[in-house]
Design an enzyme around this catalytic site. Structure first.
Site, mmCIF file in Angstrom:
data_model
loop_
_atom_site.group_PDB
_atom_site.id
_atom_site.type_symbol
_atom_site.label_atom_id
_atom_site.label_comp_id
_atom_site.label_asym_id
_atom_site.label_seq_id
_atom_site.Cartn_x
_atom_site.Cartn_y
_atom_site.Cartn_z
ATOM 1 N N GLU A 23 -7.607 -9.012 -15.813
ATOM 2 C CA GLU A 23 -6.319 -9.669 -15.556
ATOM 3 C C GLU A 23 -6.523 -10.960 -14.759
ATOM 4 O O GLU A 23 -5.836 -11.962 -14.978
ATOM 5 C CB GLU A 23 -5.383 -8.722 -14.796
ATOM 6 C CG GLU A 23 -4.872 -7.603 -15.683
ATOM 7 C CD GLU A 23 -4.135 -6.514 -14.919
ATOM 8 O OE1 GLU A 23 -3.355 -5.803 -15.539
ATOM 9 O OE2 GLU A 23 -4.367 -6.359 -13.695
ATOM 10 N N SER A 83 -5.712 2.611 -7.809
ATOM 11 C CA SER A 83 -4.443 2.341 -7.137
ATOM 12 C C SER A 83 -4.459 2.983 -5.762
ATOM 13 O O SER A 83 -5.013 4.069 -5.582
ATOM 14 C CB SER A 83 -3.301 2.922 -7.975
ATOM 15 O OG SER A 83 -2.176 3.172 -7.167
#
Ligand code: ARG
Length: 486
Positions: free
Chosen positions: A302, A289
């Site tokens: 994902e 992140s």
């Protein structure tokens, strides 16, 4: 694959030379850009097939005496020159020439005026159907190879066999093994491969010679061109051949969607199990992140899931083109090219990413055992044990349910129960060894013995045979071309 719309403010054209005989005015620039600019970008993927198809067509025209052998020789060597240029990436398609077919013909005609005879007895309608079928054959083979690689990676992963949870309704169900999980996904992919093999047979029929819609009165030899291009046979009906453009594309995309749904299921399991800390994501296939330093995110997994959704969209796009059009050729079918090319690329990339990431997964066995214990995953085994002792299963189910309820209240796992406790509640005599056997979550062998992932799928052989057949056809075409080019 370049998909951007080429900026063509205005393509000012003289009445098009290809079909302009009955026109007085030049085509409108915006209209032309709408028709062709995206189309030629897509057609770049078809250049090699278009040239090969033309080589075979010209050999046939010469064999049938429709054009002279000398003329054919000149056209063939011009085609070879264009082929060489294309192979070096130096043949770019001009949108002012609408599509790959006209671009190739124009390039050949610039080398030899005999190029003007090349289009005898064919139409761009059978040509594009031919090109896309040739593209699809290779695409099916490449996607199959990617799926076989994914199967191989599941086999590789299964070698880390350990106890593994199963879920129904995303709630812990029963213990199983990593091998069991890998085997299940291997089975799914086996069906995907089978569907692709079956489709290949339908794709592998040659539409060349169907003309615009109703065939041709020229004395062509469709068996010969089919053979030179490695097809099993010519298609049966010209109107069906040009009119079914998009159908095989939709079928392929539907198969790719199902295969992507399988890939998505694998990816989602990885995401959920990593979320529970049962799986450790590989650094090489995770991201961080920008703000939260502690994060390790399953981005590629994902994205595989996200791309399954894109594939469904592409399938719907292609399938939608099939309704509401009348018999014959309609330019609506040109739109199927976008879906086809995007779909194949998306599938190949997704299967490849998963195949590379899966064998790098690591498993936290202690956490897995804890997950199973916390989920009372052996309750069914416990009920079965009682039933084997003569308690009717429905009563055994109820007794085991009561034991689970009690354990939850006392924050206790099934593995902490004693045989005397269970015997007392159930009213049957259970030994320590029997109870232990039933409620131990980590008996991996018990869950793996019945499942074996084959070292090589039967479809690997079928793929090999298909590739060999295409190679043999290439050699044959080359031989026929050589005989005419002096
Ligand atoms: N670009 C066309 C396609 O992809 C090729 C066939 C064009 N035929 C025609 N009559 N405009 O479908």
């Amino acid at each position: 694959m370049p998909l951007e719309i080429i900026a063509m403010e205005q393509v000012k054209m003289m009445a098009n030379k290809l079909w302009g005989g009955r026109f007085d005015k030049a085509a409108d620039g915006e209209m032309y850009s709408f028709l062709s600019s995206e189309n030629v970008a897509l057609d770049t993927a078809l250049i090699a097939y278009d040239i090969e198809g033309s080589l075979a067509h010209v050999c046939m025209l010469a064999k049938q005496g429709i054009i002279a052998k000398k003329e054919a020789g000149e056209i063939l060597s011009a085609l070879a020159a264009v082929q060489k240029k294309a192979g070096e990436g130096k043949f770019s398609l001009d949108p002012a020439l609408e599509d790959v077919h006209t671009n190739v013909e124009a390039a050949v005609t610039a080398i030899t005026a005999n190029g003007k005879k090349m289009h005898t007895a064919r139409s761009r309608n059978d040509q594009v159907s031919l090109d896309t079928r040739m593209y699809m054959r290779v695409a099916i083979n490449e996607v199959s190879a990617a799926l076989l690689e994914l199967q191989a990676s599941l086999l590789e992963l299964s070698k880390k066999d350990c106890v593994f949870p199963t879920y129904t309704h995303t709630q812990v169900a029963q213990p199983a093994s990593l091998l069991f999980w890998c085997h299940a996904h291997h089975c799914e992919i086996e069906r995907d491969l089978e569907r692709l093999s079956q489709l290949y047979a339908r794709v592998n029929e040659c539409p060349l010679g169907s003309g615009a819609v109703a065939g041709t009165t020229w004395n062509i030899d469709r068996n010969y061109t089919a053979k030179l291009l490695g097809f099993s046979a010519p298609t049966a009906n010209p109107m069906d051949s040009v009119g079914s453009r998009g159908e095989l594309e939709a079928e392929l995309l539907s198969h790719l969607y199902l295969a992507m749904a399988h890939a998505s299921k694998i990816a989602t399991d990885v995401i959920l199990l990593a979320n529970k800390r049962l799986i450790v994501l590989p650094d090489e296939y995770s991201t961080g992140s920008s703000m939260m330093p502690q994060k390790k995110n399953p981005d590629p997994f994902e994205l595989v899931r996200g791309k399954a959704s894109r594939m469904l969209g592409l399938y719907v796009h292609a399938a939608g083109l099939l309704k509401s059009v009348p018999s014959g050729y309609n330019l609506d079918s040109q739109e199927s090219k976008y879906a086809l090319l995007q779909g194949v690329k998306t599938a190949e990339q997704s299967f490849s990413i998963l195949a590379h990431a899966l064998p790098l997964l690591k498993f936290d066995k202690e956490e897995i055992v804890l997950e199973l214990e916390k989920g009372y995953a052996c309750a069914t085994e416990l009920a079965d044990l009682l039933a084997k002792k003569g308690v009717p299963f429905r009563s055994a189910h109820s007794v085991a349910g009561g034991i689970v309820k009690e354990c939850i209240a006392k924050k206790k796992f099934l593995s902490a129960l004693s045989a005397s406790e269970v015997s007392a509640v159930a009213g049957v005599k259970i030994t320590d060894a029997e109870l232990k056997e039933a409620v131990s979550v980590d008996k991996v062998a018990r869950f793996s013995a019945a499942y074996k992932i084959p070292a090589a799928s039967a479809h690997a052989k079928a793929l090999e045979a298909r590739v060999k057949a295409l190679d043999a056809a290439h050699a044959l075409l080359e031989k026929e071309v050589k005989a005419l080019v002096k």
